[in-house]
Design a protein around this motif. Structure first.
Motif, PDB file in Angstrom:
ATOM      1  N   TYR A 290       6.094  -4.702   6.379  1.00  8.45           N
ATOM      2  CA  TYR A 290       6.546  -3.235   6.965  1.00  8.45           C
ATOM      3  C   TYR A 290       5.405  -2.371   6.989  1.00  8.45           C
ATOM      4  CZ  TYR A 290       8.085   1.641   6.594  1.00  8.45           C
ATOM      5  OH  TYR A 290       8.307   2.899   7.039  1.00  8.45           O
ATOM      6  N   SER A 291       5.238  -1.614   8.113  1.00 10.49           N
ATOM      7  CA  SER A 291       4.046  -0.816   8.496  1.00 10.49           C
ATOM      8  C   SER A 291       4.828   0.261   9.122  1.00 10.49           C
ATOM      9  CB  SER A 291       3.074  -1.572   9.581  1.00 10.49           C
ATOM     10  OG  SER A 291       3.353  -2.072  10.397  1.00 10.49           O
ATOM     11  N   ASN A 292       4.000   1.478   9.425  1.00  4.17           N
ATOM     12  CA  ASN A 292       4.410   2.493  10.088  1.00  4.17           C
ATOM     13  C   ASN A 292       2.983   3.310  10.564  1.00  4.17           C
ATOM     14  OD1 ASN A 292       5.987   4.841  10.742  1.00  4.17           O
ATOM     15  ND2 ASN A 292       5.299   5.945   8.771  1.00  4.17           N
TER      16      ASN A 292
ATOM     17  N   ARG B  49       0.894  -1.171  -0.047  1.00  4.75           N
ATOM     18  CA  ARG B  49      -0.138   0.060   0.062  1.00  4.75           C
ATOM     19  C   ARG B  49       0.980   1.138  -0.011  1.00  4.75           C
ATOM     20  NH1 ARG B  49      -0.325  -2.463   4.923  1.00  4.75           N
ATOM     21  NH2 ARG B  49       0.192  -1.077   6.726  1.00  4.75           N
ATOM     22  N   ALA B  50       0.428   2.406   0.304  1.00  3.53           N
ATOM     23  CA  ALA B  50       0.964   3.673   0.270  1.00  3.53           C
ATOM     24  C   ALA B  50       2.303   3.694   1.201  1.00  3.53           C
ATOM     25  CB  ALA B  50       0.269   4.924   0.618  1.00  3.53           C
ATOM     26  N   GLY B  51       3.341   4.310   0.674  1.00  6.90           N
ATOM     27  CA  GLY B  51       4.482   4.559   1.568  1.00  6.90           C
ATOM     28  C   GLY B  51       5.387   3.328   1.839  1.00  6.90           C
ATOM     29  N   GLY B  52       5.129   2.394   0.633  1.00  3.71           N
ATOM     30  CA  GLY B  52       6.224   1.279   0.768  1.00  3.71           C
ATOM     31  C   GLY B  52       5.548   0.175   1.797  1.00  3.71           C
TER      32      GLY B  52
ATOM     33  N   PHE C   2     -11.111  -0.102  -7.673  1.00  5.50           N
ATOM     34  CA  PHE C   2     -11.193   0.599  -6.473  1.00  5.50           C
ATOM     35  C   PHE C   2      -9.910   1.091  -5.881  1.00  5.50           C
ATOM     36  CE2 PHE C   2     -11.900   1.366  -2.304  1.00  5.50           C
ATOM     37  CZ  PHE C   2     -13.162   1.974  -1.991  1.00  5.50           C
ATOM     38  N   MET C   3      -9.101  -0.047  -5.513  1.00  5.25           N
ATOM     39  CA  MET C   3      -7.763   0.155  -5.099  1.00  5.25           C
ATOM     40  C   MET C   3      -6.933   0.849  -6.024  1.00  5.25           C
ATOM     41  SD  MET C   3      -7.671  -1.357  -2.092  1.00  5.25           S
ATOM     42  CE  MET C   3      -9.389  -2.327  -1.323  1.00  5.25           C
ATOM     43  N   SER C   4      -6.839   0.842  -7.327  1.00  2.00           N
ATOM     44  CA  SER C   4      -6.106   1.856  -8.154  1.00  2.00           C
ATOM     45  C   SER C   4      -6.502   3.127  -7.948  1.00  2.00           C
ATOM     46  CB  SER C   4      -6.387   1.253  -9.516  1.00  2.00           C
ATOM     47  OG  SER C   4      -5.717   2.070 -10.489  1.00  2.00           O
ATOM     48  N   ASN C   5      -7.846   3.389  -7.666  1.00  2.00           N
ATOM     49  CA  ASN C   5      -8.252   4.777  -7.542  1.00  2.00           C
ATOM     50  C   ASN C   5      -7.813   5.248  -5.861  1.00  2.00           C
ATOM     51  OD1 ASN C   5      -9.597   5.152  -9.981  1.00  2.00           O
ATOM     52  ND2 ASN C   5     -11.484   4.318  -9.184  1.00  2.00           N
ATOM     53  N   VAL C   6      -7.950   4.353  -5.075  1.00  2.00           N
ATOM     54  CA  VAL C   6      -7.414   4.924  -3.611  1.00  2.00           C
ATOM     55  C   VAL C   6      -6.059   5.366  -3.548  1.00  2.00           C
ATOM     56  CG1 VAL C   6      -6.945   3.961  -1.505  1.00  2.00           C
ATOM     57  CG2 VAL C   6      -9.310   3.716  -2.633  1.00  2.00           C
ATOM     58  N   TYR C   7      -5.073   4.450  -4.190  1.00  2.00           N
ATOM     59  CA  TYR C   7      -3.863   4.779  -4.208  1.00  2.00           C
ATOM     60  C   TYR C   7      -3.248   5.478  -5.286  1.00  2.00           C
ATOM     61  CZ  TYR C   7      -4.134   1.760  -0.154  1.00  2.00           C
ATOM     62  OH  TYR C   7      -4.545   1.210   1.043  1.00  2.00           O
ATOM     63  N   GLU C   8      -4.020   5.891  -6.427  1.00  2.00           N
ATOM     64  CA  GLU C   8      -3.636   6.287  -7.533  1.00  2.00           C
ATOM     65  C   GLU C   8      -2.318   5.778  -8.310  1.00  2.00           C
ATOM     66  OE1 GLU C   8      -3.473  10.375  -5.623  1.00  2.00           O
ATOM     67  OE2 GLU C   8      -5.219  10.928  -6.645  1.00  2.00           O
ATOM     68  N   LYS C   9      -2.439   4.519  -8.505  1.00  2.00           N
ATOM     69  CA  LYS C   9      -1.421   3.885  -9.111  1.00  2.00           C
ATOM     70  C   LYS C   9      -2.360   2.784  -9.855  1.00  2.00           C
ATOM     71  CE  LYS C   9       2.211   4.393  -5.488  1.00  2.00           C
ATOM     72  NZ  LYS C   9       3.420   4.937  -6.374  1.00  2.00           N
TER      73      LYS C   9
ATOM     74  N   GLY D  40      -5.470  -2.789   2.587  1.00  3.38           N
ATOM     75  CA  GLY D  40      -5.326  -1.859   1.452  1.00  3.38           C
ATOM     76  C   GLY D  40      -4.340  -2.391   0.854  1.00  3.38           C
ATOM     77  N   GLY D  41      -4.203  -1.989  -0.618  1.00  2.00           N
ATOM     78  CA  GLY D  41      -3.054  -2.218  -1.287  1.00  2.00           C
ATOM     79  C   GLY D  41      -3.466  -2.207  -2.939  1.00  2.00           C
TER      80      GLY D  41
END
Length: 459
Positions: A135-137, A44-47, A114-121, A82-83
């Motif tokens: 990995y999580s933050n 997902r976002a931020g690696g 849906f996931m493509s739109n959420v993460y804009e990728k 998410g991802g």
């Protein structure tokens, strides 16, 4: 019960939905004879990466069951965590099947888009020899009470706003609105601004604004939200993605603000009222809104969109109109779930009524002890007991705070009692690790508004 050649033992079944087959029970039965390792990961976002290590059978006679099982796990991971990228290691046939499933024209095209739109990728499914490392933050959020704050809670049926001074609400207002059926984004903007101004009138100044809203928010921007379902895409991109940011800045100028998913704010409210962490908050209302505060009191960055995660593997499960999939949480833990069971309970609902009005009819039947009403709530309690065991497998939570209109009144008490009985009977190994509760009076009185108002830090 049997599904895809796998015998699934279930002792507690909903009396109004005897075909219900819990995904968690299916998973346990499937894995008894599955020996071939399979590793999955979603990025997902931020690696950030979530990893799930499991097994399949890897034999021709179990190929259909293997594909079904992996699809349900990937679907769950996408909506829990998410991802935009799925990694598969261990079986190329499974990879090819999932790649054809999660793509344009595939059976899970909705999820991929849906996931493509959420993460804009672009959404991808890739094969690898070894999946990336977990990995999580997690981020600390909320619990800031000093100063004059506004807490705004945007729901599908009403919007709530509170003025909060040093942690104490001094004004609250609830206004009915119709965001899900309105295409004009200015309607939504005007409603938000009106609420903010209404709260501001009851304080000497505004130091910060916190927003709790249904949907997915990344860096305070609206990525996807059912509140804006009717807004055309071009208007969504132009006026909705930054709608809360604009409303706050236009009204108060440069004040600190945070926009968060309402499920996460519910979990934060529970953590603040119980003075505990490791809490899953589930609000059963227009949809199933879920949030999670981890053992350190942080928000994990997971999507927690369990309304669209599977809980039932019955081939006859009801379809969610939005995603086109069956057996997803929204049809079990929201007003849709109540409406679904009403005919079997012998409760007639006027088709002309809105979903919220239909829920009120069922609630009135419960208050009047109408035959069938208690069975309806017991059935939801059975759903919940099995599903909390499934959720616990992914989250490892200690407390569950049950909120929302479906949990109100006598019906909510029946759901909670039945849920606890199912956990004790079917899942004794974790029953004492899960503590489902209804909010106490303190949480009911100040919970969501104070939690939302506490989101921004005043520097």
């Amino acid at each position: 019960m049997k599904h895809l050649g796998i015998e699934v033992p279930v002792k507690n079944v909903p009396e109004l939905d005897p075909g219900f087959l819990p995904l968690g029970k299916f998973r346990a039965s499937f894995l008894k004879d599955a020996k071939k390792p399979l590793d999955l990961a979603v990025e997902r976002a931020g690696g950030e990466v979530a990893v799930y290590k499991t097994f399949i059978h890897g034999t021709p006679d179990m190929a259909e069951a293997d594909r079904y099982y992996v699809d349900r796990i990937i679907k769950s991971m996408l909506w829990y965590m998410g991802g935009f990228k799925v990694y598969i290691s261990g079986d190329k046939d499974i990879y090819e099947s999932m790649k054809a499933t999660y793509c344009v024209g595939g059976k899970r095209a909705f999820d991929a888009d849906f996931m493509s739109n959420v993460y804009e990728k672009p959404f991808e499914v890739v094969y690898c020899d070894q999946v990336p490392a977990e990995y999580s933050n997690p981020q600390a959020v909320g619990r800031h009470l000093a100063g004059c704050r506004i807490g705004f809670d945007a729901g599908g049926s009403d919007r709530k706003v509170s003025a909060v001074i040093d942690g104490q609400p001094v004004f609250s207002e609830e206004v009915v609105w119709f965001p899900k059926t309105t295409a004009d984004p200015d309607y939504h903007y005007d409603g938000i601004v009106a609420a903010l101004k209404s709260a501001a009138e009851h304080m000497p100044r505004v130091d910060a604004v916190g927003v709790s809203s249904a949907g997915i928010y990344i860096e305070n921007r609206t990525m996807v939200a059912s509140l804006f379902l009717k807004v055309p895409k071009e208007d969504f991109d132009a006026k909705v993605k930054d709608i809360y940011i604009r409303a706050i800045k236009d009204t108060f100028g440069d004040v600190p603000y945070v926009v968060a998913n309402d499920g996460d704010v519910s979990a934060l409210a529970g953590a603040m009222s119980l003075e505990e962490n490791n809490i899953l908050g589930i609000a059963m209302g227009t949809s199933e809104a879920v949030g999670f505060v981890d053992a350190n009191g942080n928000i994990t960055g997971w999507l927690n969109e369990l309304a669209f995660a599977p809980v039932d593997v019955s081939p006859d499960a009801m379809e969610d109109e939005w995603s086109g999939d069956i057996g997803c949480g929204v049809k079990y833990f929201s007003q849709d779930g109540v409406i679904k069971l009403a005919p079997a309970a012998g409760i007639e609902l006027d088709p002309a009524l809105s979903p919220a009005e239909k829920l009120k009819v069922v609630q009135k039947a419960m208050e009047e002890d109408t035959p069938g009403a208690a069975a309806l709530y017991r059935s939801i309690g059975v759903y919940l007991g099995h599903s909390l065991a499934l959720y616990h497998h992914f989250y490892g939570f200690k407390h569950v705070l049950l909120l929302g209109r479906v949990m109100s009144g006598k019906g909510g008490d029946i759901i909670l009692e039945t849920c606890k009985n199912v956990l004790a009977d079917e899942y004794p190994e974790i029953a004492d690790k899960i503590n489902p509760t209804l909010p106490d009076e303190k949480a009911r009185r100040v919970g969501q508004s104070v939690a939302a108002a506490s989101l921004p830090e005043i520097k």
